[in-house]
Design a protein around this motif. Structure first.
Motif, PDB file in Angstrom:
ATOM      1  N   ASP A 196      -0.162  22.922 -21.139  1.00 62.80           N
ATOM      2  CA  ASP A 196      -1.091  22.705 -20.027  1.00 62.80           C
ATOM      3  C   ASP A 196      -0.598  21.592 -19.097  1.00 62.80           C
ATOM      4  N   ARG A 197      -0.020  20.541 -19.687  1.00 64.96           N
ATOM      5  CA  ARG A 197       0.505  19.447 -18.860  1.00 64.96           C
ATOM      6  C   ARG A 197       1.589  19.952 -17.925  1.00 64.96           C
ATOM      7  N   GLN A 198       2.497  20.762 -18.457  1.00 65.74           N
ATOM      8  CA  GLN A 198       3.578  21.305 -17.639  1.00 65.74           C
ATOM      9  C   GLN A 198       3.043  22.249 -16.562  1.00 65.74           C
ATOM     10  N   ALA A 199       2.045  23.054 -16.930  1.00 64.75           N
ATOM     11  CA  ALA A 199       1.439  23.982 -15.968  1.00 64.75           C
ATOM     12  C   ALA A 199       0.732  23.201 -14.854  1.00 64.75           C
ATOM     13  N   MET A 200       0.025  22.139 -15.238  1.00 67.39           N
ATOM     14  CA  MET A 200      -0.670  21.303 -14.253  1.00 67.39           C
ATOM     15  C   MET A 200       0.328  20.653 -13.288  1.00 67.39           C
ATOM     16  N   LEU A 201       1.419  20.110 -13.842  1.00 65.07           N
ATOM     17  CA  LEU A 201       2.425  19.470 -13.002  1.00 65.07           C
ATOM     18  C   LEU A 201       3.059  20.465 -12.026  1.00 65.07           C
ATOM     19  N   LYS A 202       3.305  21.675 -12.512  1.00 66.66           N
ATOM     20  CA  LYS A 202       3.914  22.707 -11.664  1.00 66.66           C
ATOM     21  C   LYS A 202       3.025  23.011 -10.466  1.00 66.66           C
ATOM     22  N   LYS A 203       1.724  23.117 -10.723  1.00 63.24           N
ATOM     23  CA  LYS A 203       0.786  23.418  -9.629  1.00 63.24           C
ATOM     24  C   LYS A 203       0.577  22.217  -8.711  1.00 63.24           C
ATOM     25  N   LEU A 204       0.525  21.030  -9.308  1.00 64.07           N
ATOM     26  CA  LEU A 204       0.378  19.817  -8.496  1.00 64.07           C
ATOM     27  C   LEU A 204       1.562  19.630  -7.555  1.00 64.07           C
ATOM     28  N   ARG A 205       2.766  19.897  -8.065  1.00 64.53           N
ATOM     29  CA  ARG A 205       3.978  19.703  -7.257  1.00 64.53           C
ATOM     30  C   ARG A 205       4.046  20.657  -6.075  1.00 64.53           C
ATOM     31  N   SER A 240       1.217  21.624  -4.560  1.00 64.76           N
ATOM     32  CA  SER A 240      -0.037  21.419  -3.827  1.00 64.76           C
ATOM     33  C   SER A 240       0.188  20.711  -2.488  1.00 64.76           C
ATOM     34  N   PRO A 241      -0.575  21.088  -1.459  1.00 65.53           N
ATOM     35  CA  PRO A 241      -0.510  20.380  -0.164  1.00 65.53           C
ATOM     36  C   PRO A 241      -0.902  18.917  -0.284  1.00 65.53           C
ATOM     37  N   ALA A 242      -1.551  18.553  -1.392  1.00 66.46           N
ATOM     38  CA  ALA A 242      -1.992  17.172  -1.602  1.00 66.46           C
ATOM     39  C   ALA A 242      -0.815  16.197  -1.594  1.00 66.46           C
ATOM     40  N   ILE A 243       0.344  16.653  -2.071  1.00 68.18           N
ATOM     41  CA  ILE A 243       1.521  15.765  -2.129  1.00 68.18           C
ATOM     42  C   ILE A 243       1.967  15.374  -0.723  1.00 68.18           C
ATOM     43  N   ALA A 244       2.083  16.368   0.161  1.00 71.10           N
ATOM     44  CA  ALA A 244       2.493  16.095   1.550  1.00 71.10           C
ATOM     45  C   ALA A 244       1.452  15.241   2.267  1.00 71.10           C
ATOM     46  N   GLU A 245       0.176  15.480   1.989  1.00 73.47           N
ATOM     47  CA  GLU A 245      -0.894  14.693   2.615  1.00 73.47           C
ATOM     48  C   GLU A 245      -0.812  13.233   2.169  1.00 73.47           C
ATOM     49  N   ALA A 246      -0.564  13.024   0.882  1.00 79.43           N
ATOM     50  CA  ALA A 246      -0.456  11.656   0.370  1.00 79.43           C
ATOM     51  C   ALA A 246       0.755  10.948   0.985  1.00 79.43           C
ATOM     52  N   LYS A 247       1.857  11.669   1.143  1.00 81.44           N
ATOM     53  CA  LYS A 247       3.059  11.083   1.761  1.00 81.44           C
ATOM     54  C   LYS A 247       2.784  10.642   3.194  1.00 81.44           C
ATOM     55  N   LYS A 248       1.964  11.421   3.912  1.00 85.42           N
ATOM     56  CA  LYS A 248       1.613  11.060   5.290  1.00 85.42           C
ATOM     57  C   LYS A 248       0.847   9.735   5.321  1.00 85.42           C
ATOM     58  N   MET A 302       0.847  -1.205   0.000  1.00 83.65           N
ATOM     59  CA  MET A 302       0.000   0.000   0.000  1.00 83.65           C
ATOM     60  C   MET A 302       0.880   1.252   0.000  1.00 83.65           C
ATOM     61  N   SER A 303       1.894   1.259   0.853  1.00 78.83           N
ATOM     62  CA  SER A 303       2.820   2.400   0.925  1.00 78.83           C
ATOM     63  C   SER A 303       3.546   2.584  -0.404  1.00 78.83           C
ATOM     64  N   PHE A 304       4.007   1.489  -0.983  1.00 76.08           N
ATOM     65  CA  PHE A 304       4.746   1.498  -2.243  1.00 76.08           C
ATOM     66  C   PHE A 304       3.914   2.109  -3.373  1.00 76.08           C
ATOM     67  N   GLN A 305       2.641   1.696  -3.476  1.00 76.83           N
ATOM     68  CA  GLN A 305       1.809   2.193  -4.563  1.00 76.83           C
ATOM     69  C   GLN A 305       1.480   3.673  -4.399  1.00 76.83           C
ATOM     70  N   ILE A 306       1.264   4.114  -3.170  1.00 78.16           N
ATOM     71  CA  ILE A 306       0.991   5.542  -2.939  1.00 78.16           C
ATOM     72  C   ILE A 306       2.205   6.371  -3.345  1.00 78.16           C
ATOM     73  N   ILE A 307       3.401   5.900  -2.970  1.00 86.08           N
ATOM     74  CA  ILE A 307       4.621   6.603  -3.383  1.00 86.08           C
ATOM     75  C   ILE A 307       4.737   6.597  -4.904  1.00 86.08           C
ATOM     76  N   ASP A 308       4.405   5.471  -5.534  1.00 88.34           N
ATOM     77  CA  ASP A 308       4.429   5.374  -6.992  1.00 88.34           C
ATOM     78  C   ASP A 308       3.507   6.428  -7.615  1.00 88.34           C
ATOM     79  N   ASP A 309       2.332   6.595  -7.022  1.00 91.14           N
ATOM     80  CA  ASP A 309       1.361   7.567  -7.533  1.00 91.14           C
ATOM     81  C   ASP A 309       1.845   9.007  -7.334  1.00 91.14           C
ATOM     82  N   ILE A 310       2.568   9.228  -6.244  1.00 96.24           N
ATOM     83  CA  ILE A 310       3.152  10.554  -6.002  1.00 96.24           C
ATOM     84  C   ILE A 310       4.264  10.831  -7.010  1.00 96.24           C
TER      85      ILE A 310
END
Length: 325
Positions: free
Chosen positions: A269-278, A280-288, A208-216
């Motif tokens: 748009d893909r690059q702009a989306m990635l920049k904003k996603l990176r 985003s607080p969502a990344i730190a939340e997913a890591k937790k 479970m941890s591995f796949q979440i990191i993969d998704d991040i």
């Protein structure tokens, strides 16, 4: 560099992994040149061989015999490989690990039959096993993977899904195979039922941890590191944990909505989306969330007998939960 670090953690298993690699090559031998080429194309793409490693480590808690253990490690890895070929068709993926997928190199029909052939070869290897429990674990794993593939299709491009839906999906997609790896190794080597249970639970939490990191990492790593375009999960309609969490981020949500509406994103748009996603607080939340699963995995290790393999399991789990790509 990351792959080298992992190899150093299980350097003492090198000779046994080479035996498994040769068995995999032998298993994929076919009278059809096309099936041969397509299967070997997938095998030669490499991979970390995480599942065979966990089979071997699980077996260390019993009467370790590589000739016995390889008979569960090989079919399990074949099941995993077959699921990858099918996944690439479902996701319409052209690249995997920096190489063309089977469906891209040939076509969807060849890819589907290649996946079926690899599944069938796994069944052939299972005939070498005389322990009914091993058959039950492998059969259950195959059924659940197929269920997982269908659920993944059903959940594509659906943002109105719960975290429970996501966790159910990655359990079948990733965690089950790693969980089964640990348990199969233990059962094949005659480890106690208690130790096999703790190893199974350890594998589940690590998976479970591995796949979440993969998704991040699909968001945070570069195209070059991933061997495919960053953000591919979302672009293919796979709604991962960081994407679900990022729906609350007003800077990111418009891009996600555009993708799920099946609108084509430009490269800009893909690059702009990635920049904003990176950012985003969502990344730190997913890591937790990933860290919580990792801590649960480490607690399972403490329940195992004192054995040098316990440290190895811990080191590999920490590597998998903290890797950069």
């Amino acid at each position: 560099m990351e792959k080298l670090k992992l190899k150093l953690l299980y350097a003492d298993l090198k000779s046994d992994l080479e035996i498994i690699e040769k068995e995999l090559e032998k298993a994929l031998n076919s009278s059809s040149h096309l099936l041969n080429d397509a299967s070997l194309h997938l095998l030669q793409a490499g991979g970390k061989r995480i599942r065979p490693i966990f089979v071997l480590l699980g077996a260390k808690f019993g009467d370790y015999d590589i000739q016995q253990v390889k008979n569960v490690a090989v079919p399990l890895e074949l099941i995993h490989m077959a699921s990858l070929v099918h996944d690439d068709v479902i996701d319409n993926s052209d690249m995997r690990r920096g190489r063309e997928t089977v469906k891209a190199q040939w076509n969807n029909r060849v890819a589907m039959y290649t996946g079926d052939f690899i599944f069938a070869r796994a069944l052939t290897y299972m005939t070498e096993l005389d322990n009914q429990r091993l058959h039950q674990i492998l059969a259950h794993t195959m059924v659940e993977i197929c269920n997982g593939e269908v659920i993944q299709i059903e959940d594509k491009f659906i943002v109105d899904q719960s975290l429970k839906d996501y966790f159910r999906r990655i359990k079948r997609k990733t965690a089950l195979l790693i969980s089964s790896s640990c348990e199969l190794g233990a059962v094949a080597a005659g480890a106690t039922e208690k130790d096999a249970r703790h190893l199974r639970r350890f594998g589940y939490f690590v998976g479970m941890s591995f796949q979440i990191i993969d998704d991040i990492l699909d968001i945070m790593a570069t195209d070059e590191e991933l061997g495919k375009p960053a953000g591919s999960d979302l672009l293919q309609g796979n709604i991962t944990l960081p994407i679900l969490l990022a729906l609350q981020d007003e800077a990111v949500r418009p891009y996600i909505e555009k993708v799920v509406a099946h609108e084509q994103l430009s490269e800009e748009d893909r690059q702009a989306m990635l920049k904003k996603l990176r950012k985003s607080p969502a990344i730190a939340e997913a890591k937790k969330v990933s860290d919580k699963y990792l801590q649960k995995a480490l607690r399972e290790i403490e329940q195992l007998p004192k054995h040098p393999t316990r440290k190895k399991l811990r080191d590999i789990a920490l590597f998998m939960g903290k890797r950069k790509f």
